[in-house]
Design an enzyme around this catalytic site. Structure first.
Site, PDB file in Angstrom:
ATOM      1  N   ALA A  87       0.977  -0.970  -0.004  1.00  0.00           N
ATOM      2  CA  ALA A  87       0.012  -0.019   0.054  1.00  0.00           C
ATOM      3  C   ALA A  87       0.789   1.225   0.049  1.00  0.00           C
ATOM      4  CB  ALA A  87      -0.934  -0.038   1.384  1.00  0.00           C
ATOM      5  N   GLU A 120      -2.661 -12.494  -4.573  1.00  0.00           N
ATOM      6  CA  GLU A 120      -4.045 -12.412  -4.746  1.00  0.00           C
ATOM      7  C   GLU A 120      -4.533 -11.293  -4.577  1.00  0.00           C
ATOM      8  OE1 GLU A 120      -3.588 -14.806  -1.770  1.00  0.00           O
ATOM      9  OE2 GLU A 120      -3.644 -16.326  -2.640  1.00  0.00           O
ATOM     10  N   TYR A 132       0.027  -4.404 -11.002  1.00  0.00           N
ATOM     11  CA  TYR A 132       0.741  -5.899 -11.334  1.00  0.00           C
ATOM     12  C   TYR A 132       0.899  -6.339 -12.665  1.00  0.00           C
ATOM     13  CZ  TYR A 132      -0.890  -6.151  -6.318  1.00  0.00           C
ATOM     14  OH  TYR A 132      -0.995  -5.667  -5.026  1.00  0.00           O
TER      15      TYR A 132
HETATM   16  C1  LIG Z   1      -2.163  -0.386  -5.608  1.00  0.00           C
HETATM   17  C2  LIG Z   1      -1.277   0.931  -5.158  1.00  0.00           C
HETATM   18  C3  LIG Z   1      -0.353   0.144  -3.911  1.00  0.00           C
HETATM   19  C4  LIG Z   1      -0.404   1.384  -6.193  1.00  0.00           C
HETATM   20  O1  LIG Z   1       0.569   2.153  -5.757  1.00  0.00           O
HETATM   21  P1  LIG Z   1       1.149   3.535  -6.291  1.00  0.00           P
HETATM   22  O2  LIG Z   1       2.384   3.913  -5.380  1.00  0.00           O
HETATM   23  O3  LIG Z   1      -0.089   4.510  -6.453  1.00  0.00           O
HETATM   24  O4  LIG Z   1       1.613   3.008  -7.658  1.00  0.00           O
HETATM   25  P2  LIG Z   1       2.709   3.546  -8.600  1.00  0.00           P
HETATM   26  O5  LIG Z   1       2.819   4.803  -8.457  1.00  0.00           O
HETATM   27  O6  LIG Z   1       3.876   2.506  -8.309  1.00  0.00           O
HETATM   28  O7  LIG Z   1       1.919   2.676 -10.113  1.00  0.00           O
HETATM   29  C5  LIG Z   1       3.051   2.029 -11.096  1.00  0.00           C
HETATM   30  C6  LIG Z   1       2.173   1.732 -12.196  1.00  0.00           C
HETATM   31  O8  LIG Z   1       0.951   0.944 -11.775  1.00  0.00           O
HETATM   32  C7  LIG Z   1      -0.287   1.549 -12.419  1.00  0.00           C
HETATM   33  N1  LIG Z   1      -1.212   2.168 -11.490  1.00  0.00           N
HETATM   34  C8  LIG Z   1      -0.879   2.277 -10.389  1.00  0.00           C
HETATM   35  N2  LIG Z   1      -2.290   2.918  -9.907  1.00  0.00           N
HETATM   36  C9  LIG Z   1      -2.953   2.863 -10.807  1.00  0.00           C
HETATM   37  C10 LIG Z   1      -4.542   3.341 -10.814  1.00  0.00           C
HETATM   38  N3  LIG Z   1      -4.923   4.124  -9.872  1.00  0.00           N
HETATM   39  N4  LIG Z   1      -4.841   3.452 -12.195  1.00  0.00           N
HETATM   40  C11 LIG Z   1      -4.040   2.873 -13.062  1.00  0.00           C
HETATM   41  N5  LIG Z   1      -3.040   2.296 -13.213  1.00  0.00           N
HETATM   42  C12 LIG Z   1      -2.519   2.499 -11.978  1.00  0.00           C
HETATM   43  C13 LIG Z   1       0.351   2.366 -13.638  1.00  0.00           C
HETATM   44  O9  LIG Z   1       0.910   1.744 -14.677  1.00  0.00           O
HETATM   45  C14 LIG Z   1       1.613   2.979 -12.745  1.00  0.00           C
HETATM   46  O10 LIG Z   1       2.482   3.442 -13.854  1.00  0.00           O
HETATM   47  P3  LIG Z   1       2.284   5.101 -14.242  1.00  0.00           P
HETATM   48  O11 LIG Z   1       1.974   5.815 -12.887  1.00  0.00           O
HETATM   49  O12 LIG Z   1       3.483   5.546 -14.786  1.00  0.00           O
HETATM   50  O13 LIG Z   1       0.886   5.046 -15.051  1.00  0.00           O
HETATM   51  C15 LIG Z   1      -2.117   1.997  -4.359  1.00  0.00           C
HETATM   52  O14 LIG Z   1      -3.199   2.347  -5.219  1.00  0.00           O
HETATM   53  C16 LIG Z   1      -2.795   1.551  -3.035  1.00  0.00           C
HETATM   54  O15 LIG Z   1      -2.019   1.697  -2.028  1.00  0.00           O
HETATM   55  N6  LIG Z   1      -4.028   0.970  -2.980  1.00  0.00           N
HETATM   56  C17 LIG Z   1      -4.692   0.757  -1.818  1.00  0.00           C
HETATM   57  C18 LIG Z   1      -4.123  -0.610  -1.105  1.00  0.00           C
HETATM   58  C19 LIG Z   1      -4.230  -1.698  -2.064  1.00  0.00           C
HETATM   59  O16 LIG Z   1      -5.416  -2.130  -2.690  1.00  0.00           O
HETATM   60  N7  LIG Z   1      -3.152  -2.461  -2.129  1.00  0.00           N
HETATM   61  C20 LIG Z   1      -3.129  -3.586  -3.036  1.00  0.00           C
HETATM   62  C21 LIG Z   1      -3.623  -4.973  -2.323  1.00  0.00           C
HETATM   63  S1  LIG Z   1      -3.800  -6.354  -3.307  1.00  0.00           S
END
Ligand SMILES: CC(C)(COP(=O)(O)OP(=O)(O)OC[C@H]1O[C@@H](n2cnc3c(N)ncnc32)[C@H](O)[C@@H]1OP(=O)(O)O)[C@@H](O)C(=O)NCCC(=O)NCCS
Length: 162
Positions: A87, A120, A132
């Site tokens: 996260a 998952e 992912y």
């Molecule tokens: C999922 C999560 C961890 C992504 O973290 P993040 O630091 O924002 O992701 P990043 O900035 O490293 O993103 C890398 C790539 O992933 C994809 N991506 C990440 N978030 C995205 C979004 N909201 N919509 C579309 N693509 C997304 C994109 O390809 C992105 O590259 P870009 O920004 O150059 O387009 C974050 O949204 C989060 O904390 N969500 C809540 C917790 C959660 O659901 N965790 C996963 C549990 S299985």
């Protein structure tokens, strides 16, 4: 006249293993990120398991020490990395934090001979699935109603580690 150069929006990240004192901040991010957040006790227990690893992504914050922007919990078991939780703090999303954490977990696995990374994810979690897929994971199965509270399916994803 030269155009001013945009400041780089991506933070300079430092990664390190979490210790007990980090858990309250991790709980804070967890609560902002999930409808069913992991408890403090659960996160603390992960720190005690030899096979479990909790990494933090930190932004050095001049004058105020460091700020935790995200974390990942993964297990290294046999030749597999299993990502249990990742996260990013709300204010730091889409700045490469999640990607850096996933890359670090895979690298830790590779260094110990892991050939595969698995996880998952809720079917409805589009941001996580996008992350992912971007990193090379592919869907290999579905666990129906895996998240019992909402009867939501889990998508099982894997990535062969190069
Ligand atoms: C999922 C999560 C961890 C992504 O973290 P993040 O630091 O924002 O992701 P990043 O900035 O490293 O993103 C890398 C790539 O992933 C994809 N991506 C990440 N978030 C995205 C979004 N909201 N919509 C579309 N693509 C997304 C994109 O390809 C992105 O590259 P870009 O920004 O150059 O387009 C974050 O949204 C989060 O904390 N969500 C809540 C917790 C959660 O659901 N965790 C996963 C549990 S299985």
């Amino acid at each position: 006249m030269r155009r001013p150069v945009d400041p780089d929006p991506r933070p300079a990240l430092v990664l390190r293993r979490a210790v007990l004192e980090d858990v309250p901040r991790v709980v804070e991010i967890e609560r902002d990120g999930f409808a069913h957040p992991w408890s403090r006790e659960l996160l603390e227990r992960e720190l005690d398991h030899a096979w479990s690893h909790t990494l933090l992504a930190l932004e050095p914050d001049a004058g105020r020490g460091e700020r935790v922007l995200g974390y990942i919990v993964f297990w290294l078991v046999h030749d597999e990395v299993h990502v249990l939780n990742v996260a990013t703090a709300l204010e730091a999303r889409r700045r490469g934090v999640g990607r850096a954490l996933m890359d670090a977990a895979e690298e830790a696995g590779r260094l110990r001979g892991a050939r595969l990374s698995t996880l998952e994810v809720r079917r409805s979690n589009a941001p996580a699935i996008a992350l992912y897929v971007r990193l090379g994971y592919r869907q290999v199965g579905v666990r129906p109603n895996y998240y019992a509270e909402e009867r939501e399916d889990a998508i099982v994803m894997v990535k062969q580690l190069p």
